[in-house]
Scaffold this motif. Structure first.
Motif, mmCIF file in Angstrom:
data_model
loop_
_atom_site.group_PDB
_atom_site.id
_atom_site.type_symbol
_atom_site.label_atom_id
_atom_site.label_comp_id
_atom_site.label_asym_id
_atom_site.label_seq_id
_atom_site.Cartn_x
_atom_site.Cartn_y
_atom_site.Cartn_z
ATOM 1 N N ASP A 40 4.388 0.657 10.743
ATOM 2 C CA ASP A 40 5.697 0.068 10.439
ATOM 3 C C ASP A 40 6.075 0.258 8.969
ATOM 4 O OD1 ASP A 40 5.950 -0.740 13.056
ATOM 5 O OD2 ASP A 40 5.375 -2.827 12.689
ATOM 6 N N ALA A 41 5.059 0.316 8.093
ATOM 7 C CA ALA A 41 5.303 0.492 6.665
ATOM 8 C C ALA A 41 5.538 1.955 6.290
ATOM 9 C CB ALA A 41 4.132 -0.064 5.860
ATOM 10 N N GLY A 42 5.362 2.857 7.259
ATOM 11 C CA GLY A 42 5.577 4.275 6.994
ATOM 12 C C GLY A 42 4.369 5.003 6.454
ATOM 13 N N LEU A 43 3.194 4.377 6.570
ATOM 14 C CA LEU A 43 1.967 5.022 6.114
ATOM 15 C C LEU A 43 1.468 6.044 7.131
ATOM 16 C CD1 LEU A 43 0.032 1.879 4.840
ATOM 17 C CD2 LEU A 43 0.696 3.816 3.411
ATOM 18 N N LEU A 44 0.729 7.038 6.639
ATOM 19 C CA LEU A 44 -0.117 7.807 7.542
ATOM 20 C C LEU A 44 -1.218 6.876 8.027
ATOM 21 C CD1 LEU A 44 -0.814 11.266 5.841
ATOM 22 C CD2 LEU A 44 0.421 10.878 7.974
ATOM 23 N N VAL A 45 -1.501 6.878 9.326
ATOM 24 C CA VAL A 45 -2.525 5.993 9.875
ATOM 25 C C VAL A 45 -3.463 6.794 10.764
ATOM 26 C CG1 VAL A 45 -3.026 3.946 11.250
ATOM 27 C CG2 VAL A 45 -0.982 3.997 9.800
ATOM 28 N N THR A 46 -4.757 6.623 10.518
ATOM 29 C CA THR A 46 -5.800 7.249 11.322
ATOM 30 C C THR A 46 -6.601 6.171 12.034
ATOM 31 O OG1 THR A 46 -6.026 9.103 9.790
ATOM 32 C CG2 THR A 46 -7.869 8.690 11.262
ATOM 33 N N MET A 47 -6.736 6.303 13.340
ATOM 34 C CA MET A 47 -7.652 5.448 14.091
ATOM 35 C C MET A 47 -8.970 6.196 14.214
ATOM 36 S SD MET A 47 -7.237 3.767 17.887
ATOM 37 C CE MET A 47 -8.590 4.378 18.902
ATOM 38 N N ALA A 48 -10.018 5.603 13.675
ATOM 39 C CA ALA A 48 -11.317 6.266 13.637
ATOM 40 C C ALA A 48 -12.303 5.593 14.583
ATOM 41 C CB ALA A 48 -11.872 6.245 12.209
ATOM 42 N N THR A 49 -13.346 6.321 14.925
ATOM 43 C CA THR A 49 -14.441 5.725 15.685
ATOM 44 C C THR A 49 -15.719 6.494 15.377
ATOM 45 O OG1 THR A 49 -15.016 4.815 17.870
ATOM 46 C CG2 THR A 49 -14.380 7.140 17.805
ATOM 47 N N HIS A 50 -16.851 5.805 15.476
ATOM 48 C CA HIS A 50 -18.157 6.450 15.391
ATOM 49 C C HIS A 50 -18.731 6.493 16.806
ATOM 50 C CE1 HIS A 50 -17.762 5.786 11.090
ATOM 51 N NE2 HIS A 50 -18.794 6.584 10.912
ATOM 52 N N VAL A 51 -19.154 7.660 17.220
ATOM 53 C CA VAL A 51 -19.588 7.824 18.598
ATOM 54 C C VAL A 51 -21.081 8.134 18.658
ATOM 55 C CG1 VAL A 51 -18.955 10.276 18.646
ATOM 56 C CG2 VAL A 51 -19.115 8.999 20.778
ATOM 57 N N SER A 52 -21.777 7.393 19.489
ATOM 58 C CA SER A 52 -23.184 7.647 19.814
ATOM 59 C C SER A 52 -23.247 8.047 21.281
ATOM 60 C CB SER A 52 -24.027 6.399 19.556
ATOM 61 O OG SER A 52 -23.496 5.285 20.247
ATOM 62 N N HIS A 53 -24.428 8.388 21.766
ATOM 63 C CA HIS A 53 -24.547 8.865 23.152
ATOM 64 C C HIS A 53 -24.023 7.833 24.153
ATOM 65 C CE1 HIS A 53 -26.141 10.901 26.653
ATOM 66 N NE2 HIS A 53 -26.769 9.795 27.006
ATOM 67 N N ASP A 54 -24.347 6.554 23.918
ATOM 68 C CA ASP A 54 -23.938 5.550 24.890
ATOM 69 C C ASP A 54 -22.462 5.170 24.783
ATOM 70 O OD1 ASP A 54 -24.036 4.159 22.536
ATOM 71 O OD2 ASP A 54 -25.406 2.596 23.219
ATOM 72 N N LEU B 228 0.839 -1.204 0.000
ATOM 73 C CA LEU B 228 0.000 0.000 0.000
ATOM 74 C C LEU B 228 0.873 1.254 0.000
ATOM 75 C CD1 LEU B 228 -2.745 -1.057 2.573
ATOM 76 C CD2 LEU B 228 -3.083 -0.708 0.110
ATOM 77 N N LYS B 229 1.941 1.229 0.775
ATOM 78 C CA LYS B 229 2.880 2.351 0.809
ATOM 79 C C LYS B 229 3.539 2.525 -0.555
ATOM 80 C CE LYS B 229 5.780 5.428 2.535
ATOM 81 N NZ LYS B 229 5.344 6.794 2.894
ATOM 82 N N GLU B 230 3.960 1.436 -1.143
ATOM 83 C CA GLU B 230 4.620 1.475 -2.447
ATOM 84 C C GLU B 230 3.683 1.998 -3.538
ATOM 85 O OE1 GLU B 230 6.576 -1.721 -5.616
ATOM 86 O OE2 GLU B 230 6.271 -2.295 -3.524
ATOM 87 N N CYS B 231 2.400 1.657 -3.434
ATOM 88 C CA CYS B 231 1.416 2.085 -4.435
ATOM 89 C C CYS B 231 1.071 3.568 -4.332
ATOM 90 C CB CYS B 231 0.129 1.281 -4.288
ATOM 91 S SG CYS B 231 0.269 -0.427 -4.824
ATOM 92 N N GLY B 232 1.395 4.185 -3.209
ATOM 93 C CA GLY B 232 1.127 5.604 -3.052
ATOM 94 C C GLY B 232 -0.073 5.942 -2.192
ATOM 95 N N LEU B 233 -0.524 5.009 -1.342
ATOM 96 C CA LEU B 233 -1.651 5.316 -0.447
ATOM 97 C C LEU B 233 -1.289 6.474 0.467
ATOM 98 C CD1 LEU B 233 -4.512 4.264 0.482
ATOM 99 C CD2 LEU B 233 -3.284 3.148 2.353
ATOM 100 N N HIS B 234 -2.205 7.421 0.608
ATOM 101 C CA HIS B 234 -1.973 8.572 1.489
ATOM 102 C C HIS B 234 -2.261 8.235 2.941
ATOM 103 C CE1 HIS B 234 -1.941 12.718 2.911
ATOM 104 N NE2 HIS B 234 -3.143 12.542 3.426
ATOM 105 N N ASN B 235 -3.400 7.582 3.198
ATOM 106 C CA ASN B 235 -3.850 7.433 4.583
ATOM 107 C C ASN B 235 -4.608 6.122 4.752
ATOM 108 O OD1 ASN B 235 -4.518 8.084 7.265
ATOM 109 N ND2 ASN B 235 -6.359 9.179 6.659
ATOM 110 N N LEU B 236 -4.226 5.368 5.761
ATOM 111 C CA LEU B 236 -4.896 4.126 6.132
ATOM 112 C C LEU B 236 -5.806 4.406 7.318
ATOM 113 C CD1 LEU B 236 -5.105 0.954 5.924
ATOM 114 C CD2 LEU B 236 -3.226 0.889 7.586
ATOM 115 N N LEU B 237 -7.102 4.141 7.160
ATOM 116 C CA LEU B 237 -8.086 4.414 8.213
ATOM 117 C C LEU B 237 -8.643 3.113 8.753
ATOM 118 C CD1 LEU B 237 -9.246 6.852 5.734
ATOM 119 C CD2 LEU B 237 -9.510 7.709 8.053
ATOM 120 N N ILE B 238 -8.551 2.948 10.070
ATOM 121 C CA ILE B 238 -9.055 1.737 10.719
ATOM 122 C C ILE B 238 -9.881 2.148 11.928
ATOM 123 C CG2 ILE B 238 -8.424 -0.385 11.926
ATOM 124 C CD1 ILE B 238 -5.871 -0.401 10.186
ATOM 125 N N SER B 239 -11.112 1.659 11.993
ATOM 126 C CA SER B 239 -12.007 2.028 13.089
ATOM 127 C C SER B 239 -11.873 1.068 14.262
ATOM 128 C CB SER B 239 -13.462 2.038 12.608
ATOM 129 O OG SER B 239 -13.679 3.074 11.678
#
Length: 359
Positions: A222-236, A180-191
């Protein structure tokens, strides 16, 4: 980096300069048109920590292109166009497969069976880039299960758009992350939905999903990607946010992304808490920055659906965003620009709205 021109057109020039902080400068008789947007941008650049600082570029947010850069120039050009009344689908989210190892109740995957071919996806990408799109996000099901994923990432001209993918992380390996890094991915998002593995697994309806998500984040870093940890938040789930941020910080991701759940459960007090966390953490040194659509859409730009955002379903139907049920056409029989015109003609997507435009 000292001073770089981002846009030069008749009556307007926009430069970017760096002296301990980034700042955009306007010149020309048309500069008044862009002042509101540039004022907000400069305020954010001066008061909030960036996601990452490289030797010659700054990434203010993992959701945005590097500054300076050719894609950021396209962002500026799009915002000038919007200021003049011509709205641009800056962000294109794209379902590229129905396949997924999860069975999440909140999944927005469209109904039906057909999946666009790789050639059809490329054709849509070309149309979107011609319209000014500069952020393309491959999303649900799990893009890692699309056999042509790497080919599709490589296809997108890196001078025209950044490419992100959302994945639950079940299929991630160090080799895939490196590719993914080699292909040029900007950002990896994982929730991640909870720091309690059993709660996260319950959302994904897959045993071991939490451990695989954490493993995927580590592989990306480890691959040198930008990485975002995401979450969806509800009231509970509001009480989960501090621990989730601590997890994001411990893992060393570049940004913690908080999205409001579409179940309508968040209260004004909940949103005030999200905004307090957003401003406090982003003005403090150390740890990842926070992205929150409570601020970005709720206060800064308003709902992006049908104004700066367009969503392509796996069968080719087009929505203003993945969260809205209405389709305005299908790319298999209608040019994307014509579909965008239909969306823009709908009064639900006119004017700044702090809540979902389709509601």
């Amino acid at each position: 980096m000292s001073r770089v021109n981002l846009l030069r057109m008749h009556g307007l020039s926009i430069d970017c300069e760096y002296d301990r902080a980034l700042k955009l400068d306007l010149e020309g008789p048309l500069s008044y048109i862009c002042k509101p947007f540039v004022r907000v941008m400069n305020d954010r650049l001066s008061s909030e920590k960036p996601a990452r600082v490289d030797r010659d570029q700054i990434i203010a947010s993992t959701w945005l292109p590097p500054i300076p850069g050719k894609v950021f120039k396209r962002l500026i050009k799009a915002e000038v166009s919007i200021a003049l009344g011509k709205y641009v689908p800056e962000t294109l989210s794209f379902e590229i497969t129905r396949k997924c190892g999860c069975d999440c109740e909140h999944c927005t995957m469209s109904d039906g069976e057909y999946e666009l071919s790789a050639g059809e996806i490329k054709n849509v990408i070309d149309q979107a880039l011609d319209m000014g799109t500069f952020i393309i996000t491959f999303t649900e099901g799990d893009p890692l299960l699309r056999s042509e994923l790497f080919e599709l990432i490589e296809y997108i001209d890196r001078d025209l758009a950044i490419v992100n993918i959302f994945t639950p992380g079940l299929e991630m390996t160090p080799d895939i992350a490196a590719r993914l890094k080699e292909c040029g991915l900007h950002n990896l998002l994982i929730s991640i939905y909870s720091t309690d593995p059993s709660k996260h697994d319950a959302v994904r309806r897959v045993d071991g999903a939490y451990e695989k998500a954490v493993h995927a984040i580590r592989c990306g870093l480890d691959a040198g990607l930008l990485v975002t940890m995401a979450t969806h938040v509800s009231h509970d789930r509001m009480q989960e946010l501090p621990a989730l941020y601590d997890l994001a910080s411990d893992l060393g991701v570049h940004e913690f992304s908080v999205w409001e759940s579409m179940d309508g459960s968040l209260t004004d007090r909940d949103r005030a808490q999200i905004l307090e966390m957003y401003h406090r953490i982003n003005s403090s040194p150390g740890g990842p920055r926070i992205f929150a659509n409570t601020y970005f859409e709720g206060e800064m730009l308003g709902c992006l659906a049908g104004q700066r955002w367009m969503h392509i379903c796996v069968d080719g139907s087009v929505k203003p965003s993945p969260y809205l049920p209405m389709s305005f056409g299908n790319v298999l029989d209608t040019p994307l620009e014509d579909i965008w015109k239909r969306i823009r003609a709908d009064k639900r997507f006119s004017g700044k709205k702090s809540e979902c435009s389709g509601s």
